[in-house]
Design an enzyme around this catalytic site. Structure first.
Site, PDB file in Angstrom:
ATOM      1  N   GLU A 205       0.821  -1.216   0.000  1.00  0.00           N
ATOM      2  CA  GLU A 205       0.000   0.000   0.000  1.00  0.00           C
ATOM      3  C   GLU A 205       0.859   1.272   0.000  1.00  0.00           C
ATOM      4  O   GLU A 205       0.620   2.199   0.769  1.00  0.00           O
ATOM      5  CB  GLU A 205      -0.962   0.000   1.196  1.00  0.00           C
ATOM      6  N   GLU A 285      -7.194  -7.156  -1.500  1.00  0.00           N
ATOM      7  CA  GLU A 285      -7.771  -7.090  -0.157  1.00  0.00           C
ATOM      8  C   GLU A 285      -9.233  -6.674  -0.259  1.00  0.00           C
ATOM      9  O   GLU A 285      -9.545  -5.498  -0.415  1.00  0.00           O
ATOM     10  CB  GLU A 285      -7.006  -6.100   0.740  1.00  0.00           C
TER      11      GLU A 285
END
Length: 606
Positions: A205, A285
Site C-alpha cells: 500500500e 484485499e
C-alpha cells in the site's frame, strides 16, 4: 451499504447444491504434462502454466494462529472453494534483534509460529497456491507494520524510503526470507518448479505513504523490486492500493496493480480497470469485516447482505479476489498494532488508537475457527463462479469443536508493583540525564527495548500541592507511583482518555500531587510507569517516528525540570517471568485500589 443486486445472484441460487466438485487436484490440473511458465497477467484472465485461473484467496497470518491449527484452517479454506492463501511476513518476529534471525529455530515464545517454509509446504500439501507479501513493511494491524522496534534505536531513521540505513536492513531481511522460500515457487527458469508461490508483492500500500498527491519515493520500490529479483524471486510481481484514493502512485514499472477496498466496490473496480485496461482484476484485499480499537463500543462487522453484494460485484467484473481476512486469529503478546486517526497527515483527537488483542476481523472464519454465514456465502458463490469448480476436487468442511465458555479464573496469588520492579536486573537499568525513549536504551546488546513497560524513577522530596507536568505527549499511558502506590486516576473511558493525566491524548498534562505523600518531605520514590500500547502500523511518514516512553520534553515539578532519571525496562519476557518467586496470597478485598500488579490463577483447558 451498496444496494445494487447483480445478475450473479440468480446463477448462485441455481448452483448452490453442496457438491464437492470433481476428483482432479489443483496441481494435477495446472502442472499437466509439465510446467513451462508461471502466472501471467495479460488480457482479462490470469493464466497459470498457460491455463486460465481465477485467484480465489484468503489471508492467513501464520504468526497469529498456533501451528497446531494451521492444517485444519487450511482445510477450511480449501473446503470453501479457495485455491490460494495470502501470506504476510512479519519482519519484527523473524529478526527480533539486529542480526538475530528466527524462522522456527529460535528460543522466543513466538519461535513455534515462525517456520514459514513449513507453512508454505503445508499450503502446497493442502492443494493450494500462495501469494507472498514479504514486506519488509506489511501493515496488517501488526505492531509497527512488522518493522522491528530496534530500528528506532538509531536516529534519524527514515522508514519505508530510499534512506540508506533503512534499505540496508530491508535488503538483509528480504534475503533471509527469500532464501527460505524461493525453492517453493511454482515456476523458475533456474529449475525449481511445482511449489505454491505464484505472486510476490512489492512493499505494501505504498500509494498511501505520503501527503496528498505529492510523488512517492518510487526509487525505494525499485530498490525492493531489484532485491526480490536478485535474491531469486521469479514470480509475477504486484502492488496493492485503493485505486480511487491513490491511483497508481504506489506502482512501478507497470507491474500488476491490484485493489484494496470494502465500500464503493463498483467505483474501485471501474478505476482499477481504467488504470490497467489490459490486465485482469485482482482485489488483493476485500475487507469482509474490520478490526477493533480499544474503547470502541462494539465489534466492527460487515453484514452478510453487504458481503454478498460486494463479492458479487467483484465476480460480476470477472475479478479474482483475496479475502483480507478469511481467518484473523489473535494478536499474541505485545504484537497488536494501532492507528492514527485522521487523513492525509491531519490528525483527529485522540489521534492514536491501539488495537485490541482479538483479530477476529468479523472474517468468514472466526478467531476460534468457527464457521459463519459469510463462510457459507463464500462457498456458495465460489461454487457458482469458479469455472474449474466442477472439475477440481474439494474436501468436505472439517468438523470444528464448538466454541465454549470456560469458567471464571480465580486469582490466588499476586506480586505487588514494588516487588516487581525490585526484580528487574541491573543490566536493564540505566541512569540518564533526560527522559529517554525505551528504544534508545543500550540494553539487549544495543538493540534497546521494543515492547512492554518502562519506568522512570527518581527519589526526591514531595509535598502536597506540588504540580507534576509532562511536556509533550506521553507514549503511551502513564501511571504515577509514589513509593509503589498509584496516585493518578486511571483511564477507563473515552472521557478519561481525553482529559486524564497520563493519557497519550493530553499534551503538556499537569497533575497536582495530593495523596499518599506521608513522610515524603525527606524524600519518596517517584515512578512514572509508561506502557507501550503498540506502535501504529499505518500512517503518514511522520507517524513512523514512534518511540515509546517519555521523550518529547522535560518532566517538571513546580515548573522545575527534573533530571537524572533511572530508566527501568520492564519487558515481561517469559524467561524473566519464570524466575519470579515472591508470590503472595491474593485477596480481592485487600486489592481494590488501582495500580500495577501481577496476578496468578489457574485455568484448565480441555
Amino acid at each position: 451499504m451498496e444496494l445494487k443486486l447483480i445478475p450473479f445472484w440468480i446463477l448462485l441460487l441455481s448452483s448452490s447444491s453442496g457438491i464437492l466438485g470433481g476428483d482432479v487436484s489443483l496441481y494435477e490440473y495446472f502442472q499437466g504434462d509439465g510446467i513451462t511458465e508461471g502466472l501471467t497477467a495479460n488480457g482479462d484472465e490470469f493464466k497459470l502454466n498457460g491455463k486460465d485461473l481465477k485467484i480465489l484467496s484468503g489471508s492467513f497470518h501464520y504468526f497469529r494462529v498456533h501451528p497446531s491449527f494451521w492444517k485444519t484452517r487450511l482445510q477450511q479454506f480449501k473446503a470453501a472453494g479457495l485455491n490460494t492463501v495470502d501470506v504476510y511476513v512479519p519482519w519484527n518476529l523473524h529478526e527480533p534483534q539486529r542480526g538475530e534471525f528466527d524462522f522456527g529455530d529460535g528460543s522466543s515464545q513466538f519461535s513455534p509460529f515462525l517456520n514459514i517454509t513449513l507453512f508454505l509446504e503445508m499450503i502446497r500439501d493442502e492443494d493450494m497456491l500462495a501469494l507472498l507479501r514479504p514486506g519488509p513493511y506489511i501493515c496488517g494491524e501488526w505492531e509497527f507494520g512488522g518493522i522491528p522496534g530496534w530500528m528506532l534505536h538509531d536516529h534519524p531513521m527514515f522508514f519505508r524510503s530510499s534512506f540508506g540505513p533503512y534499505q540496508e536492513r530491508a535488503e538483509i531481511i528480504l534475503h533471509e526470507v527469500i532464501s527460505r522460500v524461493k525453492h517453493l515457487q511454482f515456476y523458475t527458469e533456474s529449475g525449481s518448479k511445482g511449489g505454491p508461490l505464484i505472486m510476490t508483492q512489492i512493499e505494501n500500500e505504498y500509494g498511501n505513504y505520503g501527503y496528498g498527491d505529492h510523488p512517492r519515493d518510487k526509487e525505494h520500490l525499485k530498490f525492493l523490486k531489484s532485491v526480490l529479483r536478485q535474491e531469486g524471486i521469479e514470480t509475477l510481481l504486484f502492488t496493492s492500493d485503493t485505486p480511487t484514493l491513490t491511483g497508481d502512485w504506489g506502482n512501478i514499472d507497470y507491474e500488476l496493480m491490484t485493489a484494496n477496498f470494502k465500500w464503493k466496490s463498483e467505483q474501485e473496480l471501474q478505476r482499477i480497470k481504467e488504470l490497467r485496461p489490459n490486465a485482469p482484476i485482482l482485489v488483493s484485499e476485500f475487507w469482509p469485516g474490520w478490526f477493533d480499537h480499544w474503547f470502541e463500543p462494539n465489534h466492527n462487522i460487515l453484514s452478510e447482505e453487504d458481503f454478498r453484494v460486494i463479492l458479487g460485484n467483484i465476480f460480476n467484473a470477472n475479478g479474482s479476489v483475496n479475502f483480507y481476512m478469511f481467518h484473523g486469529g489473535t494478536n499474541f503478546a505485545f504484537m497488536n498494532g494501532a492507528n492514527i486517526l485522521g487523513f492525509n497527515g491531519v490528525e483527529a483527537s485522540p489521534s492514536y488508537v491501539p488495537d485490541v488483542t482479538s483479530y477476529d476481523y468479523d472474517a468468514p472464519l472466526t478467531e476460534s475457527g468457527q464457521y459463519t454465514a459469510k463462510y457459507n456465502a463464500t462457498a456458495e458463490m465460489i461454487a457458482a463462479y469458479d469455472p474449474l469448480y466442477d472439475l477440481l476436487s474439494h474436501p468436505p468442511m472439517p468438523a470444528i469443536a464448538p466454541a465454549s465458555t470456560y469458567s471464571d479464573v480465580s486469582f490466588t496469588e499476586f506480586i505487588p508493583y514494588w516487588d516487581i520492579i525490585e526484580k528487574i536486573p541491573e543490566q536493564f537499568r540505566e541512569v540518564l540525564a533526560k527522559p529517554t525513549p525505551m528504544e534508545k536504551l543500550e540494553i539487549n546488546n544495543g538493540n534497546g527495548q521494543s515492547y512492554g513497560y518502562i519506568v522512570y524513577r527518581k527519589t526526591l522530596p514531595l509535598l502536597p500541592g506540588m504540580v507534576l507536568k509532562i511536556r509533550g505527549h506521553p507514549r503511551d499511558l502513564v501511571q504515577v507511583m509514589v513509593n509503589g502506590v498509584e496516585v493518578n486516576p486511571p483511564v477507563l473511558s473515552v472521557g478519561d482518555l481525553l482529559r486524564n493525566f497520563g493519557s497519550w491524548a493530553v499534551r503538556d498534562a499537569e497533575f497536582e500531587l495530593l495523596s499518599h505523600l506521608e513522610g515524603c518531605e525527606a524524600g519518596c520514590t517517584l515512578d512514572l510507569m509508561v506502557e507501550n500500547l503498540g506502535r501504529a502500523n499505518f500512517g503518514s511518514p511522520h507517524n513512523f517516528e514512534q518511540r515509546k516512553g517519555l521523550w518529547e520534553g522535560d518532566v517538571l515539578l513546580d515548573d522545575q525540570p527534573l533530571d537524572d532519571w533511572e530508566h527501568i525496562a520492564v519487558e515481561m519476557k517469559p524467561e524473566w517471568l519464570a524466575t519470579l518467586d515472591n508470590w503472595q496470597p491474593y485477596s480481592l478485598e485487600d486489592n481494590l485500589h488501582y495500580g500495577p500488579r501481577l496476578l496468578k490463577g489457574s485455568l484448565t483447558v480441555e
